[in-house]
Design an enzyme around this catalytic site. Structure first.
Site, PDB file in Angstrom:
ATOM      1  CE1 TYR A 138      -3.866   1.962  -0.335  1.00  0.00           C
ATOM      2  CE2 TYR A 138      -2.738   3.399   1.211  1.00  0.00           C
ATOM      3  CZ  TYR A 138      -3.736   3.183   0.275  1.00  0.00           C
ATOM      4  OH  TYR A 138      -4.588   4.207  -0.068  1.00  0.00           O
ATOM      5  CB  SER A 162      -6.914   9.556  -3.030  1.00  0.00           C
ATOM      6  OG  SER A 162      -5.987   9.419  -2.010  1.00  0.00           O
ATOM      7  CB  ALA A 219      -0.947  12.247   2.671  1.00  0.00           C
ATOM      8  CB  CYS A 220      -2.934   8.623   0.467  1.00  0.00           C
ATOM      9  SG  CYS A 220      -3.570   7.048  -0.085  1.00  0.00           S
ATOM     10  N   PRO A 221      -1.976   8.707  -2.866  1.00  0.00           N
ATOM     11  CG  PRO A 221      -1.843   7.906  -5.058  1.00  0.00           C
ATOM     12  CD  PRO A 221      -2.603   8.831  -4.181  1.00  0.00           C
TER      13      PRO A 221
END
Ligand SMILES: Cc1cc2nc3c(=O)[nH]c(=O)nc-3n(C[C@H](O)[C@H](O)[C@H](O)COP(=O)(O)OP(=O)(O)OC[C@H]3O[C@@H](n4cnc5c(N)ncnc54)[C@H](O)[C@@H]3O)c2cc1C
Lengths: 415, 78
Positions: free
Chosen positions: A212, A313, B14-16
């Site tokens: 991940y 995201s 931060a994400c991804p």
């Protein structure tokens, strides 16, 4: 009345439209499709064969007073405030919000088109998910290579969710999963490689350094990946696919043999010609500032959801929160998007977690539980309400009690 | 700003995370290119180092400014 033109009736476009006061604004959504799809369910079609109906007509998801037009926008001139539809229809506006999501691009990688057409995937549409299910349910043994072709993808957890659900499925079909060395997938002595009946390997490839991408969540899920026999090939960005020899080659120089390929294609921004063309990046995503979603240089143009370049995201939750901010801004109020993400993450066997962070707070190492799985499944039911705005109080409360700074105080282990 | 240096601005990601932008830039790069990555995510240093080792590219400089981490990378292999 000021005209607000919204391109795209996905999560972002609908939530924006349904939060504007139609007594003050003339609001129109234009979408090339009649239907809105609940995309998270693609996973359950592809790996569990779910037959649930996951679409509804966009026209039924808008509040009274919001107009819906079915048309494909091909050109937008931000200087002249005009958008052009497929039959040379011209749409004028005072404000425009582009919420066109992403489009899969299987043609940008040699060999991928053939895989995409033959095996489908679990990200693009219902048809592709059903196609993939027909291969998963009839799988007899061998190596399944599963992953994203390139780093730009919707919903980061969904990639590994696919591997988890696949593993649960294969074991449910009485198969063994895993055992051999992930770094030598072409090992000739490996009995599973030749597709021996009942034995399978799941190799999860990813362009990121680990299973991940965000390290704190990786710490939570990596032990589960290992325990279930899923092998991981990190730093694996698909360069070419040799369909004849059933091999995927990476930009980083590795190769991976497969019996069944499950490859999520790269996704790109909308195929719309913009004036000025500098508002799109090299993958056609629309540049927008990270707090107000404004297209640089324009006070009347926004890009929300998956189609923009925000450093967060690409998820329904971000599209939702960005749309809420833009609705306030258009209505003359102050609002700012803080980068909040909240991605449900099904870890299979009845448990799930959420990937929570924002621009200022790292991802929370939030452990999977059955309760969170129940919440993820409930979301599928209340989703339609969230589009209409009728679930706002529940959401506000949830976002408040799950702020990443609060959760990190509880779950983060200091270095 | 130096000519020929491609800035990869991943601040806030931060994400991804920043590796997304680095890998995207790598796909479209050629030998000799220099990337300057800006990030705020603490893990970026270790991840970029691991990426450079894996891909055979070179980290020229890593520094911490008050508002960001800056990493310069030279593309030696493509
Ligand atoms: C497998 C999977 C699992 C996911 N799981 C989750 C999850 O659990 N939680 C979560 O929050 N998110 C999840 N997501 C992500 C979520 O589905 C998307 O981020 C969200 O749908 C983005 O909304 P959007 O409005 O930006 O784009 P979309 O919902 O994709 O909508 C874009 C719309 O624009 C229209 N359009 C495109 N081009 C044009 C054009 N030129 N003219 C007119 N109309 C056009 C399209 O027809 C479409 O209706 C998942 C995604 C996938 C694939």
């Amino acid at each position: 009345m000021k005209k607000v033109l919204i391109i795209g009736g996905g999560g972002g476009g609908l939530i924006l439209a349904n939060h504007l006061d139609t007594n003050e604004f003339d609001v129109t959504i234009v979408d090339k499709s009649d239907l809105h799809f609940y995309q998270p369910w693609f996973l359950y079609i592809a790996f569990k064969g779910s037959k649930r109906k996951i679409s509804r007509p966009i026209g039924e998801l808008v509040r009274p007073g919001v107009n819906f037009v079915k048309d494909e926008i091909t050109e937008i001139n931000l200087d002249e405030r005009k958008a052009y539809g497929s039959r040379k229809v011209v749409y004028n506006y005072d404000y425009i919000a582009i919420a066109t999501g992403t489009s899969p691009d299987p043609d940008s990688i040699p060999g991928l088109r053939q895989i995409y057409d033959e095996y489908g995937d679990y990200h693009s549409n219902v048809y592709n998910s059903q196609k993939l299910w027909s291969h998963v349910k009839n799988f007899k043994g061998g190596t399944i290579a599963i992953g994203q072709a390139s780093p730009t993808c919707k919903c980061p957890p969904s990639l590994l969710e696919g591997a988890f659900l696949l593993e649960e499925r294969l074991r449910g079909m009485g198969m063994s999963v895993g055992t051999s060395d992930p770094l030598s997938p072409s090992n000739e002595n490996d009995p599973t490689k030749t597709g021996e009946k009942g034995k399978s390997r799941i190799v999860f490839f990813t362009p990121f350094p680990r299973a991940y991408s965000a390290e704190p969540m990786n710490k939570v899920v990596e032990p589960m990946v290992k325990e279930r026999g899923i092998e991981v090939m990190p730093f694996f960005d698909v360069d070419t696919i040799d369909v004849q020899n059933k091999t995927i080659n990476s930009l980083e120089g590795d190769s991976l043999k497969y019996d069944l390929p499950i490859i999520v294609p790269p996704c790109k921004g909308p195929k719309i010609k913009f004036t000025p063309e500098t508002v799109q990046d090299e993958e056609r995503f629309i540049k927008a500032d990270k707090n107000f979603m404004k297209i640089p240089g324009y006070d009347d143009a926004f890009a929300i959801g998956d189609c923009n370049t925000l450093p967060t995201s690409k998820t329904g939750v971000t599209a939702h929160l960005e749309a809420m901010t833009v609705s306030e801004l258009i209505q003359g109020k102050y609002s700012e998007f803080n980068g909040r993400i909240n991605c449900p993450f099904d870890t299979a066997y009845g448990k799930a977690t959420f990937v929570i962070a924002d621009y200022n707070n790292p991802v929370v190492p939030y452990p999977p539980t059955a309760t969170k799985h129940f919440m993820k499944m409930s979301m599928a039911r209340i989703y339609w309400m969230t589009l209409m705005g009728t679930a706002d109080p529940i959401f506000e409360r949830f976002f408040n009690i799950t702020k990443p700074e609060k959760l990190n105080r509880k779950y983060s282990v200091p270095e | 700003m130096d000519v020929g240096i491609k800035i990869i601005d991943s601040r806030g990601a931060a994400c991804p995370g920043p590796i997304t932008d680095l890998a995207r830039a790598y796909r479209n790069s050629k030998v000799g290119d220099i990337f300057e990555m800006w990030a705020t995510d603490k893990g970026v240093k270790a991840d970029t180092q691991a990426w450079a080792t894996k891909t055979g590219n070179e980290i020229l400089e890593t520094r911490e400014d008050p508002d960001k981490i800056v990493i310069r990378i030279k593309i030696n292999k493509r």
